[in-house]
Design a protein around this motif. Structure first.
Motif, PDB file in Angstrom:
ATOM      1  N   TYR A 270       0.820  -1.203   0.000  1.00  0.00           N
ATOM      2  CA  TYR A 270       0.000   0.000   0.000  1.00  0.00           C
ATOM      3  C   TYR A 270       0.864   1.268   0.000  1.00  0.00           C
ATOM      4  O   TYR A 270       0.693   2.148  -0.830  1.00  0.00           O
ATOM      5  CB  TYR A 270      -0.907   0.027   1.228  1.00  0.00           C
ATOM      6  CG  TYR A 270      -1.942  -1.071   1.286  1.00  0.00           C
ATOM      7  CD1 TYR A 270      -3.207  -0.885   0.739  1.00  0.00           C
ATOM      8  CD2 TYR A 270      -1.674  -2.283   1.894  1.00  0.00           C
ATOM      9  CE1 TYR A 270      -4.173  -1.871   0.788  1.00  0.00           C
ATOM     10  CE2 TYR A 270      -2.629  -3.287   1.952  1.00  0.00           C
ATOM     11  CZ  TYR A 270      -3.873  -3.086   1.405  1.00  0.00           C
ATOM     12  OH  TYR A 270      -4.820  -4.075   1.460  1.00  0.00           O
ATOM     13  N   ILE A 271       1.766   1.357   0.966  1.00  0.00           N
ATOM     14  CA  ILE A 271       2.462   2.624   1.218  1.00  0.00           C
ATOM     15  C   ILE A 271       3.971   2.516   1.053  1.00  0.00           C
ATOM     16  O   ILE A 271       4.697   3.454   1.394  1.00  0.00           O
ATOM     17  CB  ILE A 271       2.139   3.134   2.644  1.00  0.00           C
ATOM     18  CG1 ILE A 271       2.540   2.099   3.699  1.00  0.00           C
ATOM     19  CG2 ILE A 271       0.683   3.500   2.761  1.00  0.00           C
ATOM     20  CD1 ILE A 271       2.388   2.583   5.128  1.00  0.00           C
ATOM     21  N   GLN A 274       8.048   1.366   5.159  1.00  0.00           N
ATOM     22  CA  GLN A 274       8.200   2.423   6.157  1.00  0.00           C
ATOM     23  C   GLN A 274       8.438   1.797   7.509  1.00  0.00           C
ATOM     24  O   GLN A 274       8.004   0.676   7.785  1.00  0.00           O
ATOM     25  CB  GLN A 274       6.942   3.306   6.220  1.00  0.00           C
ATOM     26  CG  GLN A 274       6.646   4.075   4.954  1.00  0.00           C
ATOM     27  CD  GLN A 274       5.498   5.059   5.145  1.00  0.00           C
ATOM     28  OE1 GLN A 274       5.111   5.383   6.262  1.00  0.00           O
ATOM     29  NE2 GLN A 274       4.955   5.549   4.041  1.00  0.00           N
ATOM     30  N   ILE A 284      -1.463   7.717   8.500  1.00  0.00           N
ATOM     31  CA  ILE A 284      -0.833   7.367   7.220  1.00  0.00           C
ATOM     32  C   ILE A 284      -1.804   6.587   6.348  1.00  0.00           C
ATOM     33  O   ILE A 284      -1.962   6.865   5.156  1.00  0.00           O
ATOM     34  CB  ILE A 284       0.454   6.550   7.467  1.00  0.00           C
ATOM     35  CG1 ILE A 284       1.525   7.419   8.121  1.00  0.00           C
ATOM     36  CG2 ILE A 284       0.968   5.957   6.158  1.00  0.00           C
ATOM     37  CD1 ILE A 284       2.746   6.652   8.571  1.00  0.00           C
ATOM     38  N   TRP A 288      -3.701   7.628   2.842  1.00  0.00           N
ATOM     39  CA  TRP A 288      -3.542   6.818   1.626  1.00  0.00           C
ATOM     40  C   TRP A 288      -4.896   6.528   0.999  1.00  0.00           C
ATOM     41  O   TRP A 288      -5.050   6.577  -0.222  1.00  0.00           O
ATOM     42  CB  TRP A 288      -2.821   5.522   1.970  1.00  0.00           C
ATOM     43  CG  TRP A 288      -2.441   4.721   0.766  1.00  0.00           C
ATOM     44  CD1 TRP A 288      -1.287   4.834   0.036  1.00  0.00           C
ATOM     45  CD2 TRP A 288      -3.221   3.699   0.131  1.00  0.00           C
ATOM     46  NE1 TRP A 288      -1.300   3.936  -1.013  1.00  0.00           N
ATOM     47  CE2 TRP A 288      -2.472   3.232  -0.979  1.00  0.00           C
ATOM     48  CE3 TRP A 288      -4.462   3.128   0.379  1.00  0.00           C
ATOM     49  CZ2 TRP A 288      -2.932   2.223  -1.818  1.00  0.00           C
ATOM     50  CZ3 TRP A 288      -4.924   2.130  -0.464  1.00  0.00           C
ATOM     51  CH2 TRP A 288      -4.167   1.685  -1.541  1.00  0.00           C
TER      52      TRP A 288
END
Length: 394
Positions: A270-271, A274, A284, A288
């Motif tokens: 997804y991101i 991290q 976060i 998103w």
């Protein structure tokens, strides 16, 4: 005194008290089975099943395959690494109690699919019985409707899939009941098993800590030193087991970061990759999903939680149930990245059903249950059924 109180309560119960939760469990499983069967008949070929799989195959897709890997092969000592050097998805994200029970059951000749679903069905029946007793302790008079809400909830099909949710909920309900009845000896045994079924030890430790603070501030004279020491010990015990799987992964792989890296690999789709910074995952994630509107969504979620837990309808619910929900939601806020699995991850907050059970009049209760059942196929379609352009992991 606690033992005498439990004996008195048991003596006062109708010997057929179990008929209602057992009947409700049966009805709820028939509903979920019918819905799952209907969707299975429309399932195209995918990574886990052929087209139009039977119900057992359809019930053991997605992460159930990881449990199968654990049951058959255990856990790797060398973790997979992608081209950028990051740890990839692997079996350490899935705790051992459920797949090991399935492996034992397979010794009877059952295939993996049959063993996995059989454990979930049996555990869900046990959960219905124990949760009913727990609800009767936490909010007498609300237990029947509250249990109906849980067993017919939008995510209720999970209770018979090849996932560890049903077993975890059974263990959690038993632990909460032991806490409510102050049967501390049960907690010493249940907390390790619970913590190695699904993550929950840290949340339970926080709940016990909150209960300690509440009692210390309100009941100084009625909170003896012996009980204080017991609670401190149980809280430390629960916290220790909350970290036990991270420790086991560290020992087996030789890397302290291996477990966290494994968990982070799932959200990287997804991101991106991290670091885990507690209490930042929801901002976060919501950013998103919803872009610049994420503060409004976050504020709405927090407001809904406060209204449910602090409103007048919640005050009739036993403190243990409310504190567990608070602690569990804080735990999710600290570490969980919001995505489609969030709906089933909210199931351990099932004591909230006692708050919803306060709804009146009768037609409103009927509409609530109807909405629960109507949302089951929505959950199956969006979070379980495999489509051509699937975007989610349930």
């Amino acid at each position: 005194m606690a033992h005498a109180l439990l004996t008195e309560r048991l003596a006062g119960l109708d010997r057929r008290w179990w008929l209602w939760p057992a009947a409700l469990w049966l009805v709820s499983r028939l509903v979920s089975t019918a819905l799952l069967g209907a969707f299975a008949g429309r399932q195209d070929a995918n990574a886990w099943t052929p087209a139009r799989p039977d119900l057992l195959d359809y019930s053991t897709m997605w992460d159930a395959h990881w449990y199968f890997i654990v049951a058959m092969s255990g856990y790797p000592t060398e973790l997979p690494v992608d081209d950028s050097g990051h740890v990839g998805e692997n079996a350490w994200a899935f705790m051992p109690v459920y797949p090991m029970l399935a492996r034992v059951l397979m010794l009877t000749g059952l295939p993996w699919e049959g063993a996995a679903v059989a454990i979930s069905l049996a555990a869900s029946l046990g959960f219905a019985l124990v949760a009913y007793r727990l609800f009767a302790e936490l909010a007498p008079g609300r237990e029947r409707f509250a249990l109906a809400i849980v067993l017919l909830s939008p995510t209720a099909p999970v209770l018979q899939l090849g996932y560890a949710e049903a077993l975890f909920l059974l263990l959690l309900a038993a632990a909460l009941l032991a806490w409510r009845l102050q049967r501390w000896e049960w907690l010493w045994v249940l907390l390790p098993i619970l913590s190695l079924t699904r993550p929950g030890g840290l949340a339970f430790a926080l709940a016990l800590g909150l209960w300690f603070l509440v009692r210390a501030s309100r009941e100084r004279e009625a909170f003896p030193a012996q009980e204080r020491r017991m609670l401190v010990g149980l809280g430390a015990w629960s916290a220790l087991w909350g970290f036990a799987w991270l420790i086991a992964c560290t020992v087996a792989t030789g890397s302290l970061a291996s477990y966290l890296e494994t968990e982070l690999s799932w959200r990287s789709a997804y991101i991106g990759r991290q670091e885990l910074v507690p209490f930042t995952t929801w901002p976060i994630g919501l950013e998103w999903w919803f872009g610049p509107w994420w503060p409004l969504w976050l504020a709405g979620i927090v407001l809904a939680a406060v209204v449910l837990l602090a409103g007048p309808w919640a005050r009739a619910v036993g403190l243990e149930g409310r504190l567990w929900v608070v602690a569990y939601l804080v735990y999710l806020a600290a570490v969980w990245f919001p995505q489609s699995s969030t709906w089933r991850l909210l199931m351990p907050a099932f004591p909230l059903a006692l708050v919803l059970a306060a709804v009146r009049p009768a037609w409103a209760r009927g509409m609530l249950l109807a909405a629960c059942v109507a949302l089951q196929p929505v959950w199956i379609w969006w979070c379980w059924h495999v489509g051509e352009r699937d975007w989610t992991v349930p």
